[in-house]
Write a protein that holds these residues in place. Structure first.
Motif, short mmCIF file in Angstrom:
data_model
loop_
_atom_site.label_atom_id
_atom_site.label_comp_id
_atom_site.label_asym_id
_atom_site.label_seq_id
_atom_site.Cartn_x
_atom_site.Cartn_y
_atom_site.Cartn_z
N GLN A 222 -17.38 -54.09 -47.57
CA GLN A 222 -18.11 -54.90 -46.59
C GLN A 222 -18.07 -56.25 -46.90
O GLN A 222 -18.29 -56.68 -48.23
N GLN A 224 -19.61 -59.99 -45.76
CA GLN A 224 -20.73 -60.96 -45.01
C GLN A 224 -20.30 -62.40 -45.38
O GLN A 224 -20.39 -63.07 -46.43
N GLY A 420 -23.40 -55.23 -31.84
CA GLY A 420 -23.80 -55.02 -33.18
C GLY A 420 -23.15 -53.85 -33.80
O GLY A 420 -23.24 -53.68 -34.85
N GLN A 422 -21.10 -51.01 -35.69
CA GLN A 422 -20.00 -51.17 -36.52
C GLN A 422 -18.71 -50.50 -36.49
O GLN A 422 -18.89 -49.33 -35.74
N TYR A 430 -19.69 -58.80 -41.29
CA TYR A 430 -20.82 -59.67 -40.66
C TYR A 430 -20.50 -61.16 -40.76
O TYR A 430 -20.34 -61.81 -41.63
N GLU A 431 -20.49 -61.55 -39.45
CA GLU A 431 -20.00 -62.87 -38.92
C GLU A 431 -21.27 -63.57 -38.51
O GLU A 431 -22.05 -63.26 -38.06
N PRO A 459 -26.06 -64.94 -36.85
CA PRO A 459 -25.06 -63.72 -36.90
C PRO A 459 -24.74 -63.22 -35.45
O PRO A 459 -25.34 -63.25 -34.74
N SER A 521 -18.49 -59.76 -30.44
CA SER A 521 -17.83 -59.72 -31.71
C SER A 521 -16.77 -60.64 -31.78
O SER A 521 -16.25 -60.84 -32.82
#
Length: 713
Positions: A222, A224, A420, A422, A430-431, A459, A521
């Motif tokens: 993951q 971030q 959002g 995944q 997570y941008e 985010p 996204s």
């Protein structure tokens, strides 16, 4: 579905694919058996026929016709012709950079006699990469994840996506280069949490990204993104150009001629500079030899270049550029309130990090033990993109858990929003937005205010759209310029596109307008313009090919005497507006109009033309943003010159609305006001009202968190 990862670079591009059996990505060789494909396109003319060359063949041909060879096109992607960076590039590059057709503000390039958008040129490069990858894997490649610099603006990302479509690719995702490099690093990073700083110095851009990384249970991790920073016009090209300038100075000193304006010479010098730069990464000095480099205009002898450049000399030439990268690194750390000790790993990405001065400077700042030089700086971005391309198998619905296509907006099973959601199996990223997104608007006496709608560091994808309310002023045709940046002056940010719309005739010219931004996204902005309480709604993505919005001081200058005359009439109109309709104007607004009239009179006596023009706009804004009083003013203009019966109906409707407001019957007044708007709209449609053209200028949006309150007598 065959998917690849593509590092679309300024100087070279790299492709990779995910090997499911090894749970790893591998770099693919191109049709010439090389890992690096030069990001170069040329037009070859032979026997009266023209053909496009891409990659190594274009590089080999470039020395013959540098004016027909496009290099460093990534630096032009999504940029306007008037962009200062493009202005600089026009002087540096050998090929012509021209304005777009008609009102298209974007920079274009010329190949032979044809004009190309930079996205089209990049599309040719991507098409070759797609074909080479298809031959390598033995099946047609259809999908791709393409990387871009983290500090690319949204218009540049949109141009990259366009280039992918030009190449016949379905773009699964546009991902930041530093994030892709972190994904590649994360494959072997172990289970512990890490805070990574990616120092990405490529051929044309410089990025810093700061990320938190945790190894995932499925092995992909993951990520971030905490912040990113950088400069989209700083890279290895600038190192090369520093050497080019040194070569120019050598020719001037040794031969007494100035070759700097010769495009052929500059191309040959840049190729020699690139070679010297690579040599100086390994040895202490490099010989620069360019036979027949330049022929003077006066017919003098050919100039040969034979000079030596030492590493110390090169370091002195580029030290300021390297120091600039470190200033940006420190700014990125400060923005997150981090110290250098808070960083566990520093990744060096991009071919320019092979320059000794670069990696030594980074190691000196962070400590050599943190700088991971065991990853390939030329391949790690493509490897991360390839891993993502191969593992993105759709997205999981957060409500019912069903799998959906990557591009789906709602779940096909339960219709729940997938904003959002995944991705399945793939690394979880997570941008955040690196700059604010907003619009240019009016606030008080200032007409070039940037109003953020999506703040920096937000985010994305957004869980729900972001909205702000404004008041439409100055006309029925509204023009909403969208900007990305952090400067409070709108025109000093990067205009990402323009939305234009016409207020329907049954909606008042001073109506409240809601502007709503959504951000998916892939950092595609969707803008919704709506008028509350009506059916008026316009949803669109940004148009980047429309004329840009000039700042007030760049607008066309009118004759000074004409402007002063216009201000005199506007002051008179504002006085009459208050005399006629002042009782229907809110007290605070009345005070503001009187202050503005006094200021306008002072400007008329002592001010210059720009100030007179500003006060004209301000007083007009006052008169057309004063609630029901503005409706009466519009009705007055509509009745003047309307057919007799229609004029009588308008005047009667005005009288009815005024009686109801004075009597405190606001519901009845509101109903009568709707009838009045319809009558006025009929006149404006007929275009028979004197002064009607004045009401149809491009409109503005005035900052207003809530609609102007109704009159209360």
């Amino acid at each position: 579905m065959k998917a690849i990862g593509i590092d679309l670079g300024t100087t070279n591009s790299v492709i990779s694919r995910y090997d499911e059996g090894r749970s790893a990505a591998t770099v693919l060789t191109n049709g010439e058996g090389e890992v690096l494909t030069p990001s170069v396109v040329a037009m070859r003319s032979r026997d009266g026929k023209e053909s496009l060359l891409v990659g190594r063949t274009a590089v080999n041909y470039a020395g013959r016709q540098p004016q027909n060879t496009i290099v460093s096109v990534k630096r032009l992607m999504g940029r306007d012709y008037a962009d200062p960076a493009v202005v600089e590039a026009r002087d540096r590059l050998a090929y012509p950079i021209v304005a777009g057709p008609d009102e298209d503000p974007r920079a274009h390039v010329m190949l032979s006699d044809r004009r190309y958008r930079p996205a089209e040129v990049s599309g040719l490069i991507l098409k070759k990469l797609k074909q080479d990858a298809s031959r390598f894997v033995g099946d047609e490649v259809t999908h791709a994840v393409i990387t871009v610099p983290a500090y690319f603006h949204d218009s540049q990302r949109a141009a990259t996506r366009d280039a992918g479509h030009q190449a016949g690719l379905i773009v699964k995702k546009i991902i930041d280069e530093p994030t892709a490099a972190a994904i590649a690093f994360g494959m072997d990073a172990g289970q512990e949490r890490r805070r990574i700083l990616v120092y990405d110095l490529g051929g044309g851009t410089f990025d810093i990204s700061i990320l938190n990384m945790v190894k995932g249970t499925q092995g992909h991790g993951q990520f971030q993104v905490l912040d990113f920073h950088g400069d989209s016009w700083l890279g290895g090209d600038d190192f090369d150009l520093a050497i080019v300038e040194r070569i120019v100075e050598w020719v001037k000193a040794e031969c007494g001629v100035d070759p700097s304006g010769d495009r052929q010479f500059r191309y040959l010098a840049k190729a020699a500079a690139e070679s010297a730069k690579r040599q100086l990464s390994q040895v202490q000095e490099a010989d620069i030899i360019i036979p027949a480099a330049f022929r003077p205009d006066d017919g003098g002898p050919l100039v040969d270049v034979e000079m030596t450049l030492t590493r110390d000399e090169f370091n002195a030439m580029v030290r300021e550029l390297v120091d600039r990268t470190m200033r940006l690194v420190k700014e990125a750390l400060n923005r997150q309130s981090l110290e250098r000790d808070d960083i566990t790993d520093v990744l060096l990405v991009g071919g320019s990090t092979l320059t000794p001065l670069v990696y030594q400077t980074v190691e000196s700042f962070f400590g050599a033990g943190k700088v991971r030089r065991d990853i390939n700086p030329m391949e790690c971005v493509a490897l991360g993109a390839g891993l993502l391309a191969g593992t993105m198998q759709g997205v999981e619905c957060p409500q019912c858990g069903k799998s959906n296509e990557d591009t789906a907006a709602v779940c096909e099973s339960c219709d729940a929003s997938l904003a959002g959601a995944q991705p399945l199996q793939a690394p979880v990223i997570y941008e955040v937005t690196g700059m604010a997104l907003g619009i240019g608007a009016v606030k008080g006496t200032q007409r070039d205010i940037f109003v953020p709608i999506i703040p920096r560091g937000t985010p994305y994808p957004l869980a729900e759209p972001r909205r702000k309310s404004f008041n439409a002023t100055d006309g029925r045709r509204i023009r909403v310029p969208v900007y990305e940046g952090d400067n409070p002056v709108a025109s000093r940010n990067n205009e990402q596109g323009v939305i234009e719309f016409e207020l329907p005739q049954d909606i008042g010219a001073a109506s409240r307008v809601d502007v709503t931004f959504n951000y998916d996204s892939d950092r595609i902005v969707t803008v919704l313009i709506s008028v509350p309480g009506t059916d008026m709604a316009k949803e669109t993505t940004l148009r980047t090919d429309t004329r840009r919005t000039p700042p007030p001081d760049q607008e066309k200058e009118d004759d000074a005497a004409t402007v002063r005359e216009q201000l005199t009439y506007t002051i008179s109109d504002a006085h009459r507006f208050l005399d006629s309709y002042g009782e229907f104007v809110q007290e605070h607004q009345t005070m503001k109009i009187r202050r503005d009239i006094d200021q306008a009179q002072h400007v008329l006596n002592f001010g210059d033309t720009p100030e007179c023009r500003r006060m004209i706009a301000l007083l007009r804004q006052d008169m057309y943003s004063s609630g029901i009083a503005s409706q009466f003013l519009l009705a007055e203009r509509a009745a003047d010159g309307a057919p007799p019966q229609l004029a009588r109906d308008i005047n009667a409707a005005v009288a009815s609305v005024q009686r109801s407001y004075r009597g405190g019957n606001t519901e009845q007044a509101a109903e009568q006001a709707r009838l009045l708007k319809a009558l006025v709209a009929r006149v404006f449609v007929q275009r028979s009202v004197p002064g009607g053209d004045d009401l149809n200028r491009d409109g503005l949006l005035e900052v207003s968190e809530e609609y102007l309150p109704r009159y209360e007598g």
